[in-house]
Design a protein around this motif. Structure first.
Motif: not given
Length: 535
Positions: A390-408
């Motif tokens: 769960k921690q890995v998933g939440e970390y990835m979700q936050a990073v992708l949202k911040k650094e790769l706009p348009g990728l949800n």
């Protein structure tokens, strides 16, 4: 998933020893004292031919014995075989004299039971995910694809207690594989058919313990000392097993002196860093992302690279997981193998191919958007329901949202058994997976990206990589050094293509009560209850 056992990510065994009395018990009262073991996920099966997750592998390793086994320190030692033998015929023929042992139902364990176990594992009807473990045995390809009958597989009962294996090529780590091959009770296999191993009432075992009270979904059951087992003196007669996914609960039980061994993760490891009872072992297990090759979006190489290079693995391990795990450098973890000429560690020789590079990740993301014809893309990450996943998933979700706009990135969290099945069925878009090896050879990790391998859930297909894997498997044509160089090339190429995206090498941290003996943790082997005892 895999052990070598395939396993749902981060589901390492949480072992707990629960006291049945108060205060310091005497040696006599300790004699029959049970242990209580907690697993942080549900076992998916008790069938050795179907075992691909850590928790199932833990159950199998307590209830089954093969020709060889691992000592508490992780060394290969003889088990049902009388001794560790040297092969003949250029390393391709093994002949074993078997000890006289019995199944839990009282029947004798014979060479024919080993023949039946091997044949069942490669029979296409079994649909075993562990097929690749048998690929070096003679006629594997023809038998496993149904082009030849199982009777032509390279195993034979020379007599009641004499068993032969013929390989198609020598295997440098075959002794380790022999710890992972099991016989099968033929009468039970015939009686239960495809339901064999789906509950404790549908399996017969030959190991130190019998499985009792497990219906396939039970969250509590027992391992009872097998009275027919004579290969070793098992000193703890009963192991109570309970699925406990909450690490804080397990920690509190330890503090209350109700649990003697339990695995910690994340902040719990950090907060107990100065506790002398904490034992941390970096194990030969890598966590990684698989991308479904049958899905147009997730089969996009630029998308793979964008996600891979935007992730800061040092931050993930040190600030998020905080459990002693280390950032992955490539597909093969540190300590798995060394250069046969120089002695240099394989992973270090490959080099760190997974350093964070946000600038490059943004370029790959724009390329992916262009190729897919979309500015906004939503993909789902499938994970297990343990804390670390769960921690890995939440970390990835936050990073992708911040650094790769348009990728949800959306998250789907499921129990272990369901996670394994969904991965096997390719019912996911991106999968958070992991692999624990049972021997020292990089090929075991590299096969996770091999197209057509039952252990690989990704469907990634690359002609050059397939050729490299084929060459690595040809141990007759290529020398040890040549094969090692091919594995270096394969790992570097896989990281260049990002067919699979490694995240980190797993560390296992356990709190261990000083009143227990026989408990050891190694890079290869999980805990084996048969060696445990009360001091």
């Amino acid at each position: 998933m895999k052990i070598k056992y395939i396993a749902i990510l981060f589901s390492s065994v949480l072992v707990a020893i629960v006291l049945t009395g108060c205060g310091q018990a005497s040696s006599d009262s300790n004699k029959n004292r049970p242990m209580t073991v907690t697993l942080n996920g549900e076992p998916a099966t008790a069938d050795p031919a179907q075992t691909t997750d850590v928790n199932s592998s833990t159950i199998v390793s307590q209830t089954m014995q093969g020709l060889y086994t691992l000592s508490p320190s992780g060394k290969v030692v003889a088990s049902v075989a009388k001794k560790v033998v040297k092969p003949t015929d250029g390393g391709k023929r093994y002949v074993f004299n078997l000890r006289k042992t019995k199944w839990s139902n009282g029947e004798e364990v014979t060479a024919k039971d080993f023949v039946a176990g091997f044949q069942r594992a490669v029979d296409p009807k079994t649909k075993s995910q562990r097929l690749s473990n048998y690929k070096f045995i003679k006629n594997f390809e023809a038998v496993s694809t149904g082009k030849a009958p199982v009777s032509e597989f390279g195993v034979k009962a020379l007599s009641k207690y004499r068993f032969e294996i013929q390989l198609s090529a020598p295997v440098p780590y075959f002794d380790y594989l022999l710890t992972d091959y099991y016989p099968i009770n033929q009468s039970a296999a015939k009686k239960f058919g495809s339901t064999y191993g789906t509950s404790s009432g549908k399996i017969v075992t030959n190991g130190p313990y019998k499985l009792v009270g497990w219906n396939g979904t039970s969250t509590s059951f027992k391992l009872k000392k097998n009275p027919k087992y004579t290969l070793q003196n098992v000193r703890i007669p009963t192991v109570n097993v309970k699925v406990e996914k909450d690490g804080s609960t397990a920690l509190n039980l330890f503090k209350a002196n109700k649990v003697q061994i339990t695995q910690l993760s994340g902040q719990l490891v950090k907060s107990n860093a100065n506790n002398p009872s904490l034992k941390t072992t970096k194990i030969l297990r890598n966590a990684y992302l698989e991308f479904n090759g049958k899905n147009k979006t997730t089969n996009n190489t630029n998308l793979h690279k964008a996600i891979s290079y935007v992730l800061d693995r040092e931050q993930l391990t040190k600030s998020v997981l905080q459990d002693g795990s280390v950032a992955a450098w490539s597909m093969v973890p540190q300590g798995d193998a060394s250069n046969p000429t120089t002695g240099e560690d394989f992973a270090k020789e490959v080099g760190n191919k997974l350093k964070v590079n946000t600038k490059a990740a943004k370029v790959y993301w724009r390329n992916a958007q262009s190729e897919l014809g979309k500015k906004r893309i939503t993909v789902q990450l499938l994970t297990g329901d343990d804390d670390a996943s769960k921690q890995v998933g939440e970390y990835m979700q936050a990073v992708l949202k911040k650094e790769l706009p348009g990728l949800n990135l959306t998250l789907k969290t499921v129990p272990q058994a369901q996670h394994i099945q969904m991965g096997s069925d390719k019912n996911y878009e991106i999968n958070l997976d992991g692999w624990s090896t049972g021997w020292y050879d990089p090929a075991d990790f590299l096969q996770m990206a091999e197209y057509g391998n039952a252990l690989s859930f990704s469907n990634w297909k690359d002609a050059k990589y397939q050729k490299l894997i084929s060459q690595i498997n040809d141990t007759t044509k290529y020398s040890t050094k040549q094969r090692y160089d091919l594995m270096l090339e394969a790992d570097r190429y896989l990281m260049q293509q990002q067919g699979i995206v490694p995240l980190y090498q797993v560390a296992q941290s356990n709190l261990v009560d000083k009143r227990l003996g026989g408990i050891k943790f190694t890079a290869l082997s999980g805990i084996q209850y048969q060696y445990a005892y009360w001091k």
